[in-house]
Write a protein that holds these residues in place. Structure first.
Motif, PDB file in Angstrom:
ATOM      1  N   SER A  23       0.808  -1.221   0.000  1.00  0.00           N
ATOM      2  CA  SER A  23       0.000   0.000   0.000  1.00  0.00           C
ATOM      3  C   SER A  23       0.840   1.269   0.000  1.00  0.00           C
ATOM      4  O   SER A  23       0.297   2.368  -0.013  1.00  0.00           O
ATOM      5  CB  SER A  23      -0.924   0.014   1.223  1.00  0.00           C
ATOM      6  N   LYS A  24       2.158   1.117   0.071  1.00  0.00           N
ATOM      7  CA  LYS A  24       3.085   2.255   0.081  1.00  0.00           C
ATOM      8  C   LYS A  24       2.754   3.248   1.187  1.00  0.00           C
ATOM      9  O   LYS A  24       2.688   4.452   0.988  1.00  0.00           O
ATOM     10  CB  LYS A  24       3.116   2.939  -1.280  1.00  0.00           C
ATOM     11  N   VAL A  25       2.548   2.694   2.365  1.00  0.00           N
ATOM     12  CA  VAL A  25       2.199   3.493   3.530  1.00  0.00           C
ATOM     13  C   VAL A  25       3.436   4.165   4.098  1.00  0.00           C
ATOM     14  O   VAL A  25       4.516   3.576   4.126  1.00  0.00           O
ATOM     15  CB  VAL A  25       1.551   2.579   4.597  1.00  0.00           C
ATOM     16  N   THR A  26       3.287   5.379   4.568  1.00  0.00           N
ATOM     17  CA  THR A  26       4.368   6.057   5.265  1.00  0.00           C
ATOM     18  C   THR A  26       4.508   5.450   6.655  1.00  0.00           C
ATOM     19  O   THR A  26       3.525   5.314   7.381  1.00  0.00           O
ATOM     20  CB  THR A  26       4.073   7.561   5.387  1.00  0.00           C
ATOM     21  N   VAL A  27       5.723   5.063   6.988  1.00  0.00           N
ATOM     22  CA  VAL A  27       6.007   4.507   8.307  1.00  0.00           C
ATOM     23  C   VAL A  27       7.063   5.346   9.003  1.00  0.00           C
ATOM     24  O   VAL A  27       7.803   6.098   8.362  1.00  0.00           O
ATOM     25  CB  VAL A  27       6.494   3.034   8.230  1.00  0.00           C
ATOM     26  N   TYR A  30      11.847   3.626  14.397  1.00  0.00           N
ATOM     27  CA  TYR A  30      12.573   4.071  15.581  1.00  0.00           C
ATOM     28  C   TYR A  30      13.672   3.075  15.907  1.00  0.00           C
ATOM     29  O   TYR A  30      13.466   1.868  15.849  1.00  0.00           O
ATOM     30  CB  TYR A  30      11.636   4.163  16.785  1.00  0.00           C
ATOM     31  N   VAL A  31      14.832   3.595  16.239  1.00  0.00           N
ATOM     32  CA  VAL A  31      15.939   2.792  16.751  1.00  0.00           C
ATOM     33  C   VAL A  31      16.140   3.278  18.181  1.00  0.00           C
ATOM     34  O   VAL A  31      16.492   4.442  18.399  1.00  0.00           O
ATOM     35  CB  VAL A  31      17.216   2.961  15.913  1.00  0.00           C
ATOM     36  N   GLY A  32      15.847   2.405  19.126  1.00  0.00           N
ATOM     37  CA  GLY A  32      15.787   2.850  20.519  1.00  0.00           C
ATOM     38  C   GLY A  32      14.614   3.812  20.651  1.00  0.00           C
ATOM     39  O   GLY A  32      13.526   3.544  20.162  1.00  0.00           O
ATOM     40  N   ASP A  33      14.854   4.940  21.270  1.00  0.00           N
ATOM     41  CA  ASP A  33      13.816   5.957  21.419  1.00  0.00           C
ATOM     42  C   ASP A  33      13.895   7.032  20.343  1.00  0.00           C
ATOM     43  O   ASP A  33      13.133   7.994  20.371  1.00  0.00           O
ATOM     44  CB  ASP A  33      13.923   6.627  22.791  1.00  0.00           C
ATOM     45  N   GLU A  34      14.808   6.875  19.398  1.00  0.00           N
ATOM     46  CA  GLU A  34      15.045   7.912  18.394  1.00  0.00           C
ATOM     47  C   GLU A  34      14.352   7.608  17.072  1.00  0.00           C
ATOM     48  O   GLU A  34      14.508   6.520  16.512  1.00  0.00           O
ATOM     49  CB  GLU A  34      16.552   8.051  18.130  1.00  0.00           C
ATOM     50  N   LEU A  35      13.617   8.581  16.572  1.00  0.00           N
ATOM     51  CA  LEU A  35      13.036   8.477  15.238  1.00  0.00           C
ATOM     52  C   LEU A  35      14.172   8.562  14.232  1.00  0.00           C
ATOM     53  O   LEU A  35      14.935   9.525  14.237  1.00  0.00           O
ATOM     54  CB  LEU A  35      12.031   9.608  15.011  1.00  0.00           C
ATOM     55  N   ASP A  36      14.312   7.548  13.382  1.00  0.00           N
ATOM     56  CA  ASP A  36      15.446   7.496  12.464  1.00  0.00           C
ATOM     57  C   ASP A  36      15.036   7.584  11.000  1.00  0.00           C
ATOM     58  O   ASP A  36      15.855   7.912  10.155  1.00  0.00           O
ATOM     59  CB  ASP A  36      16.227   6.195  12.709  1.00  0.00           C
ATOM     60  N   TYR A  37      13.770   7.296  10.697  1.00  0.00           N
ATOM     61  CA  TYR A  37      13.338   7.277   9.289  1.00  0.00           C
ATOM     62  C   TYR A  37      11.842   7.509   9.200  1.00  0.00           C
ATOM     63  O   TYR A  37      11.080   6.978  10.009  1.00  0.00           O
ATOM     64  CB  TYR A  37      13.687   5.927   8.650  1.00  0.00           C
ATOM     65  N   ILE A  38      11.436   8.305   8.223  1.00  0.00           N
ATOM     66  CA  ILE A  38      10.030   8.470   7.872  1.00  0.00           C
ATOM     67  C   ILE A  38       9.934   8.267   6.371  1.00  0.00           C
ATOM     68  O   ILE A  38      10.636   8.946   5.597  1.00  0.00           O
ATOM     69  CB  ILE A  38       9.493   9.865   8.236  1.00  0.00           C
ATOM     70  N   GLY A  39       9.117   7.330   5.936  1.00  0.00           N
ATOM     71  CA  GLY A  39       8.967   7.067   4.511  1.00  0.00           C
ATOM     72  C   GLY A  39       8.392   5.687   4.283  1.00  0.00           C
ATOM     73  O   GLY A  39       7.809   5.081   5.190  1.00  0.00           O
ATOM     74  N   GLU A  40       8.568   5.199   3.077  1.00  0.00           N
ATOM     75  CA  GLU A  40       8.034   3.891   2.701  1.00  0.00           C
ATOM     76  C   GLU A  40       9.068   2.791   2.903  1.00  0.00           C
ATOM     77  O   GLU A  40      10.268   3.029   2.806  1.00  0.00           O
ATOM     78  CB  GLU A  40       7.620   3.901   1.230  1.00  0.00           C
ATOM     79  N   ILE A  41       8.578   1.594   3.145  1.00  0.00           N
ATOM     80  CA  ILE A  41       9.429   0.404   3.169  1.00  0.00           C
ATOM     81  C   ILE A  41       9.409  -0.157   1.751  1.00  0.00           C
ATOM     82  O   ILE A  41       8.344  -0.339   1.157  1.00  0.00           O
ATOM     83  CB  ILE A  41       8.906  -0.649   4.155  1.00  0.00           C
ATOM     84  N   TRP A  64       6.222   1.845  12.930  1.00  0.00           N
ATOM     85  CA  TRP A  64       4.894   2.386  13.193  1.00  0.00           C
ATOM     86  C   TRP A  64       4.323   2.913  11.889  1.00  0.00           C
ATOM     87  O   TRP A  64       4.966   3.714  11.199  1.00  0.00           O
ATOM     88  CB  TRP A  64       4.966   3.512  14.216  1.00  0.00           C
ATOM     89  N   ALA A  65       3.120   2.467  11.527  1.00  0.00           N
ATOM     90  CA  ALA A  65       2.433   2.986  10.341  1.00  0.00           C
ATOM     91  C   ALA A  65       1.692   4.254  10.737  1.00  0.00           C
ATOM     92  O   ALA A  65       1.058   4.316  11.797  1.00  0.00           O
ATOM     93  CB  ALA A  65       1.446   1.955   9.802  1.00  0.00           C
ATOM     94  N   CYS A  66       1.767   5.246   9.889  1.00  0.00           N
ATOM     95  CA  CYS A  66       1.124   6.532  10.143  1.00  0.00           C
ATOM     96  C   CYS A  66      -0.218   6.582   9.422  1.00  0.00           C
ATOM     97  O   CYS A  66      -0.275   6.356   8.217  1.00  0.00           O
ATOM     98  CB  CYS A  66       2.004   7.667   9.650  1.00  0.00           C
ATOM     99  N   GLY A  67      -1.276   6.852  10.136  1.00  0.00           N
ATOM    100  CA  GLY A  67      -2.595   6.941   9.533  1.00  0.00           C
ATOM    101  C   GLY A  67      -3.123   5.574   9.174  1.00  0.00           C
ATOM    102  O   GLY A  67      -2.872   4.596   9.856  1.00  0.00           O
ATOM    103  N   ASN A  68      -3.852   5.487   8.070  1.00  0.00           N
ATOM    104  CA  ASN A  68      -4.463   4.241   7.640  1.00  0.00           C
ATOM    105  C   ASN A  68      -3.442   3.416   6.883  1.00  0.00           C
ATOM    106  O   ASN A  68      -3.014   3.803   5.795  1.00  0.00           O
ATOM    107  CB  ASN A  68      -5.674   4.528   6.756  1.00  0.00           C
TER     108      ASN A  68
END
Length: 73
Positions: A23-27, A30-41, A64-68
Motif C-alpha cells: 500500500s506504500k504506507v508512510t512509516v 525508531y531505533v531505541g527511542d530515536e526516530l530514524d526514518y520516515i517514509g516507505e518500506i 509504526w504505520a502513520c494513519g491508515n
C-alpha cells in the motif's frame, strides 16, 4: 513512540509489513527511542527492512504505520 495526536499502528506481524509495502504506507522507524526514518518500506527479508537510503535490522527497530495502513487508491 510519540504520536503527537496522530493515528499510528505498531507493525509487528509479517502480514502488516506486507500491507505497508503493497500500500506504500508512510512509516516511522525508531531505533531505541530515536526516530530514524520516515517514509516507505521498499522490501524486507527475514532479517532486514530495505528503505530509501538504507536498511534496518528488524530486531533492532520499531515500525509504526502513520494513519491508515491499508490505503485504497
Amino acid at each position: 513512540m510519540k504520536t503527537n495526536g496522530k493515528k499510528v499502528i505498531f507493525i509487528d506481524t509479517e502480514l502488516q509489513l506486507i500491507n505497508c509495502i503493497c500500500s506504500k504506507v508512510t512509516v516511522e522507524i525508531y531505533v531505541g527511542d530515536e526516530l530514524d526514518y520516515i517514509g516507505e518500506i521498499l522490501s524486507y527479508t527475514d532479517n532486514a527492512l530495505e528503505v530509501n537510503g538504507g536498511r534496518y535490522l528488524i530486531g533492532n527497530c520499531e515500525i509504526w504505520a502513520c494513519g491508515n495502513y491499508l490505503k485504497v487508491e
